[in-house]
Structure formats: structure tokens, C-alpha cells
Design a protein around this motif. Structure first.
Motif, PDB file in Angstrom:
ATOM      1  N   MET A   1       0.843  -1.210   0.000  1.00 54.39           N
ATOM      2  CA  MET A   1       0.000   0.000   0.000  1.00 54.39           C
ATOM      3  C   MET A   1       0.872   1.252   0.000  1.00 54.39           C
ATOM      4  SD  MET A   1      -3.037   1.701   1.234  1.00 54.39           S
ATOM      5  CE  MET A   1      -2.518   2.114   2.877  1.00 54.39           C
ATOM      6  N   GLY A   2       0.512   2.190  -0.844  1.00 48.47           N
ATOM      7  CA  GLY A   2       1.321   3.408  -0.937  1.00 48.47           C
ATOM      8  C   GLY A   2       1.129   4.319   0.277  1.00 48.47           C
ATOM      9  N   PHE A   3       2.158   5.052   0.621  1.00 51.90           N
ATOM     10  CA  PHE A   3       2.047   6.009   1.718  1.00 51.90           C
ATOM     11  C   PHE A   3       1.195   7.199   1.281  1.00 51.90           C
ATOM     12  CE2 PHE A   3       6.630   4.544   2.650  1.00 51.90           C
ATOM     13  CZ  PHE A   3       6.186   3.560   3.516  1.00 51.90           C
ATOM     14  N   LYS A   4       0.429   7.736   2.258  1.00 49.84           N
ATOM     15  CA  LYS A   4      -0.348   8.950   1.974  1.00 49.84           C
ATOM     16  C   LYS A   4       0.441  10.169   2.475  1.00 49.84           C
ATOM     17  CE  LYS A   4      -4.912  10.936   2.732  1.00 49.84           C
ATOM     18  NZ  LYS A   4      -4.431  12.123   3.455  1.00 49.84           N
ATOM     19  N   ARG A   5       1.043  10.005   3.653  1.00 54.28           N
ATOM     20  CA  ARG A   5       1.762  11.139   4.255  1.00 54.28           C
ATOM     21  C   ARG A   5       3.000  10.621   4.994  1.00 54.28           C
ATOM     22  NH1 ARG A   5      -2.042  14.578   7.926  1.00 54.28           N
ATOM     23  NH2 ARG A   5      -3.077  14.774   5.900  1.00 54.28           N
ATOM     24  N   VAL A   6       4.134  11.282   4.773  1.00 55.12           N
ATOM     25  CA  VAL A   6       5.384  10.833   5.397  1.00 55.12           C
ATOM     26  C   VAL A   6       5.998  11.978   6.210  1.00 55.12           C
ATOM     27  CG1 VAL A   6       7.777  10.127   4.912  1.00 55.12           C
ATOM     28  CG2 VAL A   6       5.896   9.058   3.661  1.00 55.12           C
ATOM     29  N   LEU A   7       6.491  11.641   7.399  1.00 58.69           N
ATOM     30  CA  LEU A   7       7.182  12.628   8.237  1.00 58.69           C
ATOM     31  C   LEU A   7       8.681  12.589   7.937  1.00 58.69           C
ATOM     32  CD1 LEU A   7       6.839  14.597  10.814  1.00 58.69           C
ATOM     33  CD2 LEU A   7       7.925  12.717  12.046  1.00 58.69           C
ATOM     34  N   ILE A   8       9.243  13.752   7.665  1.00 61.47           N
ATOM     35  CA  ILE A   8      10.693  13.854   7.501  1.00 61.47           C
ATOM     36  C   ILE A   8      11.281  14.216   8.863  1.00 61.47           C
ATOM     37  CG2 ILE A   8      12.589  15.067   6.345  1.00 61.47           C
ATOM     38  CD1 ILE A   8      10.619  15.680   4.035  1.00 61.47           C
ATOM     39  N   ALA A   9      12.143  13.346   9.396  1.00 65.00           N
ATOM     40  CA  ALA A   9      12.763  13.615  10.695  1.00 65.00           C
ATOM     41  C   ALA A   9      14.199  14.064  10.449  1.00 65.00           C
ATOM     42  CB  ALA A   9      12.713  12.369  11.578  1.00 65.00           C
ATOM     43  N   ASN A  10      14.337  15.160   9.742  1.00 62.26           N
ATOM     44  CA  ASN A  10      15.664  15.662   9.408  1.00 62.26           C
ATOM     45  C   ASN A  10      15.573  17.117   8.960  1.00 62.26           C
ATOM     46  OD1 ASN A  10      18.515  15.686   8.598  1.00 62.26           O
ATOM     47  ND2 ASN A  10      18.314  13.458   8.636  1.00 62.26           N
ATOM     48  N   ARG A  11      16.670  17.671   8.563  1.00 60.80           N
ATOM     49  CA  ARG A  11      16.729  19.097   8.218  1.00 60.80           C
ATOM     50  C   ARG A  11      17.691  19.304   7.036  1.00 60.80           C
ATOM     51  NH1 ARG A  11      21.087  21.606   9.363  1.00 60.80           N
ATOM     52  NH2 ARG A  11      20.035  23.606   9.513  1.00 60.80           N
ATOM     53  N   GLY A  12      17.854  20.560   6.636  1.00 62.72           N
ATOM     54  CA  GLY A  12      18.889  20.899   5.666  1.00 62.72           C
ATOM     55  C   GLY A  12      18.640  20.304   4.288  1.00 62.72           C
ATOM     56  N   GLU A  13      19.749  20.125   3.553  1.00 66.23           N
ATOM     57  CA  GLU A  13      19.607  19.705   2.155  1.00 66.23           C
ATOM     58  C   GLU A  13      18.916  18.352   2.014  1.00 66.23           C
ATOM     59  OE1 GLU A  13      21.183  17.291   0.125  1.00 66.23           O
ATOM     60  OE2 GLU A  13      22.304  16.338   1.730  1.00 66.23           O
ATOM     61  N   ILE A  14      19.154  17.435   2.964  1.00 58.51           N
ATOM     62  CA  ILE A  14      18.575  16.092   2.795  1.00 58.51           C
ATOM     63  C   ILE A  14      17.068  16.128   3.040  1.00 58.51           C
ATOM     64  CG2 ILE A  14      19.007  15.156   5.142  1.00 58.51           C
ATOM     65  CD1 ILE A  14      19.406  13.234   1.789  1.00 58.51           C
ATOM     66  N   ALA A  15      16.609  17.025   3.921  1.00 59.35           N
ATOM     67  CA  ALA A  15      15.158  17.155   4.128  1.00 59.35           C
ATOM     68  C   ALA A  15      14.503  17.641   2.833  1.00 59.35           C
ATOM     69  CB  ALA A  15      14.884  18.120   5.279  1.00 59.35           C
ATOM     70  N   LEU A  16      15.155  18.570   2.168  1.00 59.68           N
ATOM     71  CA  LEU A  16      14.627  19.091   0.901  1.00 59.68           C
ATOM     72  C   LEU A  16      14.654  18.009  -0.182  1.00 59.68           C
ATOM     73  CD1 LEU A  16      13.563  21.701  -0.303  1.00 59.68           C
ATOM     74  CD2 LEU A  16      15.919  22.395  -0.777  1.00 59.68           C
ATOM     75  N   ARG A  17      15.738  17.232  -0.198  1.00 60.55           N
ATOM     76  CA  ARG A  17      15.882  16.145  -1.171  1.00 60.55           C
ATOM     77  C   ARG A  17      14.744  15.123  -1.003  1.00 60.55           C
ATOM     78  NH1 ARG A  17      15.282  13.381  -4.255  1.00 60.55           N
ATOM     79  NH2 ARG A  17      16.493  11.801  -5.372  1.00 60.55           N
ATOM     80  N   ILE A  18      14.435  14.791   0.245  1.00 62.71           N
ATOM     81  CA  ILE A  18      13.382  13.811   0.523  1.00 62.71           C
ATOM     82  C   ILE A  18      12.020  14.414   0.182  1.00 62.71           C
ATOM     83  CG2 ILE A  18      12.263  12.443   2.362  1.00 62.71           C
ATOM     84  CD1 ILE A  18      15.113  12.549   3.789  1.00 62.71           C
ATOM     85  N   LEU A  19      11.831  15.694   0.540  1.00 66.48           N
ATOM     86  CA  LEU A  19      10.567  16.393   0.226  1.00 66.48           C
ATOM     87  C   LEU A  19      10.285  16.321  -1.282  1.00 66.48           C
ATOM     88  CD1 LEU A  19       9.316  19.777   1.565  1.00 66.48           C
ATOM     89  CD2 LEU A  19       9.652  19.588  -0.884  1.00 66.48           C
ATOM     90  N   ARG A  20      11.300  16.566  -2.074  1.00 68.23           N
ATOM     91  CA  ARG A  20      11.105  16.557  -3.541  1.00 68.23           C
ATOM     92  C   ARG A  20      10.691  15.164  -4.030  1.00 68.23           C
ATOM     93  NH1 ARG A  20      16.435  20.229  -4.230  1.00 68.23           N
ATOM     94  NH2 ARG A  20      15.411  22.254  -4.370  1.00 68.23           N
ATOM     95  N   ALA A  21      11.346  14.128  -3.471  1.00 65.93           N
ATOM     96  CA  ALA A  21      11.001  12.760  -3.900  1.00 65.93           C
ATOM     97  C   ALA A  21       9.559  12.446  -3.516  1.00 65.93           C
ATOM     98  CB  ALA A  21      11.959  11.754  -3.265  1.00 65.93           C
ATOM     99  N   LEU A  22       9.150  12.847  -2.308  1.00 62.95           N
ATOM    100  CA  LEU A  22       7.779  12.574  -1.859  1.00 62.95           C
ATOM    101  C   LEU A  22       6.774  13.271  -2.775  1.00 62.95           C
ATOM    102  CD1 LEU A  22       8.288  12.902   2.022  1.00 62.95           C
ATOM    103  CD2 LEU A  22       7.859  10.783   0.752  1.00 62.95           C
ATOM    104  N   ARG A  23       7.058  14.546  -3.107  1.00 57.33           N
ATOM    105  CA  ARG A  23       6.178  15.307  -4.009  1.00 57.33           C
ATOM    106  C   ARG A  23       6.049  14.616  -5.366  1.00 57.33           C
ATOM    107  NH1 ARG A  23       6.101  20.714  -1.880  1.00 57.33           N
ATOM    108  NH2 ARG A  23       4.757  20.225  -0.135  1.00 57.33           N
TER     109      ARG A  23
END
Ligand code: ADP
Length: 446
Positions: A1-23
Motif C-alpha cells: 500500500m502506498g504512503f499517503k503522508r510521510v514525516l521527515i525527521a531531518n533538516r537541511g539539504e537532505i530534508a529538501l531532497r526527501i521532500l522533492r522525492a515525496l512530491r
């Protein structure tokens, strides 16, 4: 089952990198953050933000119960830990499991196994990976260490079983040095990791650091080739690039790392780190059970979105590709633009008055920085990752020079002058690089 919402437990460039993949995947983005990051790009761009202000800024990201509470309150199906912070914390992974929240990464058992270098070495040796000669158990007596060192030959290195970031490592070249070196390594290990167990390993002279990118779904593993990361300061990487090996060696070591990952039921992204000596022999160092800073190099030469693939296997999907799908094209180089003095690597926090990053054909810049951004002094000093792709290494080096020259950062000290000199340096151009590169080229520090 696909995720609907994911929490990023981080900051900085890697948080942005993960945000982009989720989007890209149509998944909603939630993030937990400290006070210092309230105006940061990943927080502003997220769909849901959970402020977690603490007197010690690190606690905003390290407090397990706070992160679990944020995920529950924001109704997240999963947590992405990025790298650092809770990414390799088995207790945190176990708490996620208890709450029915998916941890995007391997299981608590696998993290525990791989987090212990003595156990990880044994497990990988059993799977057929080459390791440096050394102790298979913790060592606390200088006499035992000395007998072992005579057997395997000096110099040797003493390392913390729970180690990370090169902390505590001691090189020993004679028997009478053991007494002190053991004590020093044990006490550093105890204060940094709360675990004083150390072990002894053959010190590899003239070594190069080479690592393999792996993705596994719990059953099957594939690899995405290697990265060369020998340009380091204090055992931390500054420049990463790939590919580095010939096809035959890549296939051989690639096969071994996949068997290694499968032998422990690995799920998610992993990096298998090795040293290679002057003869070309490989020695397994450790497995990093998470996304790495330099995963981007591999993305440029393989064309695959590794962060997305890591999320997909965490969703329970089988590997969506096979080894034959991985084709390496061209050459990529990454320079870590740290906010540090390029002479001595002392962190240089502060406000960025000007901040312009390059773009254009074959250029990628992963950064959370923008003009006016206040680079905090309490977190690590990575400000941006500047990457280039070229048809071959020469083409990539030329493009990196253009890109570095185009970058404008004022307000903080940064490593661009050092990277620019490395790109012009002869040994670098000739691939004549070992992990002692920076020490041997101290003139580059200006
Ligand atoms: P950590 O987890 O603390 O980063 P690693 O085992 O990954 O430790 O090693 C980090 C770096 O330390 C390597 O890239 C290398 O520079 C050096 N190192 C570690 N083990 C050895 C060894 N046996 N011989 C020579 N250098 C080593």
C-alpha cells in the motif's frame, strides 16, 4: 500500500531532497523541526510542519518520543530519517514498529547488527566479502593486541566497535604503543558512543576509499556501481565521484555486496564501504544502512532516483528493476560546499548575504541555502552539494571548474576555493589519489 503522508525527521539539504522525492510520488510531506530551522526551505515547502523547540537544538531532531508524537499527531504512515540524527538508531526503529509507523530503512535487528563493526565484519565475511585481517572479538588487553598485531603485521588500527565519523581511531606501529592507544580509543568510544569496545584491524597503507550503492527489498539486492570518496578531511568526505572501477571489478565486488545485503535480509538503500590497497585488493569496512550524502553521484550516472526507490521498497514494493537495468553513463563529481574555513575546516556559521548557485547543462546543486539564510552553528556545516555530469572524467572536471567559478556565496567562509584548487591539481587530474590526499597536498589549503 502506498504512503499517503510521510514525516521527515531531518533538516537541511537532505530534508529538501526527501521532500522533492515525496512530491514526485504524490505523497504528502510532514516535517518536524527546531527553532533554528523554522524559516528553512523544507519547513516552508512542507504540507504540515511540527515545531519542536528545545534549548539544545539537536534535541529537536534526536528525541525519539517527540518524533513519534509528531508522526502520530500529523497522521503519518511512515518516517524518513535521512542521514545522521535517528537514521541508525535501532531503539527508534523499534518504537516506530510498535506504533505501526513504517520506518523508511532496514529493520531494528539489521541496524543493530550493522551498527556493531565487529559483528558486521563477521556477517560480511561469512557472506564472502573480503575483510582486513583483524580481531573477531573486542580487545581490551595490550598484550592480546600486541600478539595479534605480530601475527597480522604492523601497522594496525584500533577502531571503536560502535564507531562513526572516524572517532577514536588510533594507528599503532609498534608493540609498546598499544597501552596508550587502546586506552585512548576506548575512552573516546565510551564518551562518543557509550560503548567502549574496540577492535584491531590491519592498517591499509596507501588506501583508496571505494563504496558500492545497494538497494534491496528484504529478499533481493541490486547494486548501482561504485563511488570513489578518497578526498577526505578527518575521515570525512569532501569530494565524491564515479564511476572509478573497470567493468569486471565492478561486477565482481557488486555481486559480493548484493550477496552480503541478501544474507542479512536487508531492505532499503545501503552503502557498502571498502578500502582498496595499492595492489587493487578490497577490504570491507562497514555498511551504512541509510541514504548517504553522496547518493546524488550515483543518481547522475545511472539516471535512477534513489530516494524514491528507497521509499518504494519501504512501501512494500518488490524491487522495480533488475541488475541488467543499471547502466552507467558518463562521469559525475560532487563537491561538498561546507560553510567552513578552507584553510583549517573550522565551521563558519552566519547569514548569507549573497548566494547564487550555478545551473546549466550537466549541473545539479542540492542545497537548502538562499540569500538571507542564517547558517546555524549548531548543526553540521554542509551548505550545498554541487554536482556535475560529463561524458567522461575530463569533461566533468572542466564543468566543475565552470560551476565553482559561477558560485557566489558571501557572509560565511566556504570550501569553494579549496575545491577549485583540487580541480586544477595534477595528482587529482591523474587519478593519483589516496585517503591521505589532503594531508599530502596541504598547500591546497592556502
Ligand atoms: P567510521 O564509521 O568511523 O567512519 P570507517 O571504518 O568507515 O569508520 O573508516 C573511516 C575512514 O577511516 C576510512 O575511510 C579510512 O580513511 C580510515 N580507516 C578505517 N579503517 C582503516 C584501515 N584498516 N586502514 C586504513 N585506514 C582505515
Amino acid at each position: 500500500m502506498g504512503f499517503k503522508r510521510v514525516l521527515i525527521a531531518n533538516r537541511g539539504e537532505i530534508a529538501l531532497r526527501i521532500l522533492r522525492a515525496l512530491r514526485d510520488m504524490g505523497i504528502e510531506v510532514a516535517i518536524i523541526h527546531g527553532k533554528e530551522d523554522r524559516l528553512s526551505l523544507p519547513v516552508r515547502l512542507s504540507d504540515f510542519a511540527y515545531p519542536n523547540y528545545k534549548s539544545n537544538p539537536l534535541d529537536s531532531y534526536l528525541n525519539i518520543e517527540d518524533v513519534i508524537t509528531a508522526a502520530k499527531e500529523l497522521q503519518c504512515d511512515a518516517i524518513h530519517p535521512g542521514y545522521g540524527f535517528l537514521a541508525e538508531n535501532a531503539a527508534f526503529v523499534a518504537r516506530c514498529a510498535e506504533e505501526g509507523i513504517t520506518f523508511i530503512g532496514p529493520s531494528a535487528e539489521v541496524i543493530t547488527l550493522l551498527g556493531d563493526k565487529i559483528e558486521a565484519r563477521a556477517a560480511m565475511e561469512a557472506a564472502g566479502l573480503p575483510t582486513a585481517k583483524g580481531s573477531s572479538e573486542p580487545i581490551s588487553s595490550a598484550a592480546v593486541a600486541s600478539t595479534l598485531a605480530t601475527e597480522i603485521g604492523y601497522p594496525v588500527i584500533i577502531k571503536a566497535a560502535a564507531g562513526g565519523g572516524g572517532i577514536g581511531m588510533q594507528i599503532v606501529s609498534k608493540s609498546d604503543e598499544f597501552e596508550n592507544a587502546l586506552k585512548l580509543c576506548q575512552s573516546r568510544a565510551k564518551s562518543a558512543f557509550g560503548d567502549e569496545r574496540v577492535f584491531v584491524e590491519k592498517y591499509i597503507q596507501g588506501a583508496q576509499h571505494i563504496e558500492f550503492q545497494v538497494l534491496a527489498d528484504g529478499k533481493t539486492a541490486i547494486h548501482f556501481g561504485e563511488r570513489f570518496c578518497s578526498i577526505q578531511r578527518r575521515h570525512q568526505k569532501l569530494v565524491e565521484e564515479g564511476p572509478w572501477l573497470d567493468e569486471k571489478t565492478r561486477a565482481e565486488i557488486g555481486e559480493l555486496v548484493c550477496r552480503g545485503a541478501e544474507s542479512v535480509g536487508y531492505k532499503g538503500l545501503a552503502t557498502f564501504e571498502f578500502l582498496r590497497d595499492a595492489k587493487g585488493d578490497f577490504y570491507f569496512l562497514e555498511v551504512n544502512p541509510r541514504v548517504q550524502v553522496e547518493h546524488t553521484v550515483t543518481e547522475l550516472i545511472t539516471g535512477y532516483n534513489l530516494v524514491e526507490l528507497g521509499i518504494r521498497v519501504a512501501q512494500g514494493e518488490k524491487l522495480p528493476l533488475t541488475q541488467e537495468d543499471i547502466v552507467i553513463r558518463g562521469h559525475a563529481i560532487q563537491c561538498r560546499i561546507n560553510a567552513e574555513d578552507p584553510k583549517d575546516f573550522i565551521p563558519s556559521p552566519g547569514r548569507l548575504w549573497e548566494c547564487h548557485f550555478p545551473s546549466g547543462f550537466g549541473v545539479r546543486c542540492d542545497t537548502h541555502a538562499y540569500p538571507g539564510y542564517e547558517m546555524p552553528g549548531c548543526f553540521d556545516s554542509l551548505l550545498a552539494k554541487l554536482l556535475v555530469w560529463g561524458r567522461d572524467r575530463e569533461d566533468a572536471i572542466s564543468r566543475m571548474k565552470t560551476a565553482l567559478d559561477e558560485t557566489i556565496i558571501t557572509g560565511v567562509e566556504h570550501l569553494i576555493p579549496l575545491h577549485r584548487r583540487i580541480m586544477d591539481e595534477e595528482d587529482f587530474a591523474n587519478r593519483n589519489i589516496t585517503i591521505q590526499y589532503i594531508e599530502m597536498h596541504s598547500d591546497l589549503l592556502g
